[in-house]
Design a protein around this motif. Structure first.
Motif, PDB file in Angstrom:
ATOM      1  N   UNK A 114       0.833  -1.202   0.000  1.00  0.00           N
ATOM      2  CA  UNK A 114       0.000   0.000   0.000  1.00  0.00           C
ATOM      3  C   UNK A 114       0.868   1.252   0.000  1.00  0.00           C
ATOM      4  N   UNK A 115       1.664   1.443  -1.064  1.00  0.00           N
ATOM      5  CA  UNK A 115       2.609   2.568  -1.079  1.00  0.00           C
ATOM      6  C   UNK A 115       1.938   3.941  -1.091  1.00  0.00           C
ATOM      7  N   UNK A 116       0.669   3.990  -1.507  1.00  0.00           N
ATOM      8  CA  UNK A 116      -0.047   5.273  -1.561  1.00  0.00           C
ATOM      9  C   UNK A 116      -0.968   5.499  -0.369  1.00  0.00           C
ATOM     10  N   UNK A 117      -0.912   4.560   0.587  1.00  0.00           N
ATOM     11  CA  UNK A 117      -1.707   4.688   1.814  1.00  0.00           C
ATOM     12  C   UNK A 117      -3.198   4.800   1.504  1.00  0.00           C
ATOM     13  N   UNK A 118      -3.688   3.923   0.623  1.00  0.00           N
ATOM     14  CA  UNK A 118      -5.124   3.921   0.353  1.00  0.00           C
ATOM     15  C   UNK A 118      -5.878   3.505   1.608  1.00  0.00           C
ATOM     16  N   UNK A 119      -7.017   4.127   1.887  1.00  0.00           N
ATOM     17  CA  UNK A 119      -7.783   3.784   3.091  1.00  0.00           C
ATOM     18  C   UNK A 119      -8.593   2.503   2.900  1.00  0.00           C
ATOM     19  N   UNK A 120      -9.110   1.984   3.958  1.00  0.00           N
ATOM     20  CA  UNK A 120     -10.043   0.870   3.878  1.00  0.00           C
ATOM     21  C   UNK A 120     -11.412   1.394   3.451  1.00  0.00           C
ATOM     22  N   UNK A 121     -12.211   0.490   2.874  1.00  0.00           N
ATOM     23  CA  UNK A 121     -13.533   0.880   2.402  1.00  0.00           C
ATOM     24  C   UNK A 121     -14.373   1.504   3.518  1.00  0.00           C
ATOM     25  N   UNK A 122     -14.181   1.033   4.735  1.00  0.00           N
ATOM     26  CA  UNK A 122     -15.026   1.489   5.845  1.00  0.00           C
ATOM     27  C   UNK A 122     -14.776   2.943   6.240  1.00  0.00           C
ATOM     28  N   UNK A 123     -13.663   3.523   5.792  1.00  0.00           N
ATOM     29  CA  UNK A 123     -13.338   4.908   6.193  1.00  0.00           C
ATOM     30  C   UNK A 123     -13.014   5.767   4.974  1.00  0.00           C
ATOM     31  N   UNK A 124     -13.667   5.514   3.858  1.00  0.00           N
ATOM     32  CA  UNK A 124     -13.365   6.258   2.635  1.00  0.00           C
ATOM     33  C   UNK A 124     -13.616   7.757   2.790  1.00  0.00           C
ATOM     34  N   UNK A 125     -14.656   8.136   3.528  1.00  0.00           N
ATOM     35  CA  UNK A 125     -14.980   9.558   3.647  1.00  0.00           C
ATOM     36  C   UNK A 125     -13.856  10.344   4.305  1.00  0.00           C
ATOM     37  N   UNK A 126     -13.120   9.705   5.204  1.00  0.00           N
ATOM     38  CA  UNK A 126     -12.038  10.410   5.883  1.00  0.00           C
ATOM     39  C   UNK A 126     -10.930  10.819   4.918  1.00  0.00           C
ATOM     40  N   UNK A 127     -10.751  10.023   3.858  1.00  0.00           N
ATOM     41  CA  UNK A 127      -9.669  10.304   2.911  1.00  0.00           C
ATOM     42  C   UNK A 127     -10.151  10.971   1.629  1.00  0.00           C
ATOM     43  N   UNK A 128     -11.340  10.602   1.178  1.00  0.00           N
ATOM     44  CA  UNK A 128     -11.800  11.056  -0.131  1.00  0.00           C
ATOM     45  C   UNK A 128     -12.986  12.006  -0.075  1.00  0.00           C
ATOM     46  N   UNK A 129     -13.510  12.302   1.109  1.00  0.00           N
ATOM     47  CA  UNK A 129     -14.660  13.191   1.218  1.00  0.00           C
ATOM     48  C   UNK A 129     -15.968  12.437   1.082  1.00  0.00           C
ATOM     49  N   UNK A 130     -17.038  13.177   0.917  1.00  0.00           N
ATOM     50  CA  UNK A 130     -18.369  12.576   0.840  1.00  0.00           C
ATOM     51  C   UNK A 130     -18.582  11.869  -0.488  1.00  0.00           C
ATOM     52  N   UNK A 131     -19.333  10.762  -0.477  1.00  0.00           N
ATOM     53  CA  UNK A 131     -19.650  10.089  -1.742  1.00  0.00           C
ATOM     54  C   UNK A 131     -20.465  11.007  -2.643  1.00  0.00           C
ATOM     55  N   UNK A 132     -20.248  10.847  -3.947  1.00  0.00           N
ATOM     56  CA  UNK A 132     -20.969  11.613  -4.966  1.00  0.00           C
ATOM     57  C   UNK A 132     -20.564  13.082  -5.002  1.00  0.00           C
ATOM     58  N   UNK A 133     -19.521  13.439  -4.254  1.00  0.00           N
ATOM     59  CA  UNK A 133     -18.994  14.806  -4.297  1.00  0.00           C
ATOM     60  C   UNK A 133     -17.498  14.783  -4.595  1.00  0.00           C
ATOM     61  N   UNK A 134     -17.083  13.798  -5.364  1.00  0.00           N
ATOM     62  CA  UNK A 134     -15.654  13.599  -5.627  1.00  0.00           C
ATOM     63  C   UNK A 134     -15.068  14.754  -6.428  1.00  0.00           C
ATOM     64  N   UNK A 135     -13.870  15.132  -6.075  1.00  0.00           N
ATOM     65  CA  UNK A 135     -13.117  16.125  -6.846  1.00  0.00           C
ATOM     66  C   UNK A 135     -12.426  15.379  -8.000  1.00  0.00           C
ATOM     67  N   UNK A 136     -13.051  15.410  -9.157  1.00  0.00           N
ATOM     68  CA  UNK A 136     -12.605  14.584 -10.270  1.00  0.00           C
ATOM     69  C   UNK A 136     -11.601  15.310 -11.149  1.00  0.00           C
ATOM     70  N   UNK A 137     -10.634  14.554 -11.644  1.00  0.00           N
ATOM     71  CA  UNK A 137      -9.699  15.052 -12.657  1.00  0.00           C
ATOM     72  C   UNK A 137      -9.677  14.036 -13.795  1.00  0.00           C
ATOM     73  N   UNK A 138      -9.298  14.492 -14.968  1.00  0.00           N
ATOM     74  CA  UNK A 138      -9.242  13.636 -16.147  1.00  0.00           C
ATOM     75  C   UNK A 138      -7.808  13.143 -16.352  1.00  0.00           C
ATOM     76  N   UNK A 139      -7.635  11.837 -16.283  1.00  0.00           N
ATOM     77  CA  UNK A 139      -6.317  11.232 -16.482  1.00  0.00           C
ATOM     78  C   UNK A 139      -6.254  10.685 -17.908  1.00  0.00           C
TER      79      UNK A 139
END
Length: 270
Positions: A114-139
């Protein structure tokens, strides 16, 4: 036989000094003539009556014989294209591309890093914010993607959460450098099933990791939700490098980890 398999056949025929044409993956008169020459020269290594088989079946038989010569198990030299011959053809492609056969993939453990320190599914909001409000970028994707639900539409970008963008860029570039555009199409890795989607889990009540834009689906038609490794295309050995590149960045394959939903890979631990 697909184009990659024909290229392997042509290399086998060239090494047998039966073929002097281009390695172009096209089974034309020159390739068919070389197949006949190889069978005639090594007749005792082919079944009786091989000369009466169709041109395609004779070509498959030569591919099988070439695989066995290289200690790749292709099953009996019968000219019939089944799962064992398909496995051998993929192994031959790896051998000719890299100089070494693929590893014994079933003996390889799933990487748990886990070199990027991805969170567990149970605590996604702590790392990625609220669902359906993602700050999206185009890769940007190095190869052209066809939308799985409408193959006439294509895209060259994947919209994902900004935090996973750089990791996704690295994975996509490594995949492209390893396989190349043509092989990616043959493996159906150009069939894009989507990333961001504001929805709950199918068959569950919690939010899907897609609702944060941290999960991607690939070739959903051949890797359905309930399919296990006995049916899912992405469970095959030719995709071992594909999964290695994701896992080295800490992404998780539900197929590899749980043996369902093989289309799905996510930047979140289970």
């Amino acid at each position: 036989m697909n184009k990659t398999a024909v290229k392997s056949l042509q290399r086998i025929l060239r090494e047998a000094e039966a073929y002097s044409g281009e390695i172009d993956g096209l089974r034309g008169p020159l390739t068919n003539g070389a197949v006949d020459s190889m069978i005639e020269a090594r007749g005792d290594e082919f079944p009786d009556g091989t000369e009466r088989w169709s041109a395609r079946r004779r070509a498959v038989a030569c591919l099988q014989r070439g695989a066995l010569d290289r200690e790749i198990d292709a099953g009996p030299v019968d000219g019939l294209w089944g799962p064992q011959t398909e496995f051998a053809a993929d192994a031959l492609a790896t051998l000719f591309e890299t100089g070494a056969p693929p590893p014994d993939w079933r003996d390889q453990p799933v990487l748990d890093v886990n070199p990027n320190d991805w969170p567990r599914e149970s605590v996604l909001e702590e790392s990625f914010g609220s669902p359906c409000e993602a700050r999206l970028v185009q890769v940007p994707c190095p190869w052209t993607l066809s939308l799985a639900w409408d193959l006439r539409q294509t895209t060259e970008h994947i919209g994902c959460h900004e935090r996973v963008a750089e990791s996704l860029r690295r994975v996509l570039q490594r995949v492209y450098d390893h396989y190349g555009e043509e092989r990616l199409r043959e493996l159906r890795l150009n069939r894009y099933g989507g990333c961001y989607n504001c929805r709950r889990k199918r068959g569950g009540s919690s939010w899907s990791t897609h609702a944060w834009g941290v999960a991607i689906d690939w070739d959903p038609d051949q890797n359905k939700l309930r399919w296990g490794r006995d049916r899912a295309r992405l469970a095959r050995p030719e995709y071992e490098a594909w999964w290695q590149f994701w896992e080295e960045e800490g992404w998780v394959s539900l197929g590899r980890a749980r043996n369902f939903d093989w289309m799905h890979v996510q930047a979140a631990k289970l």
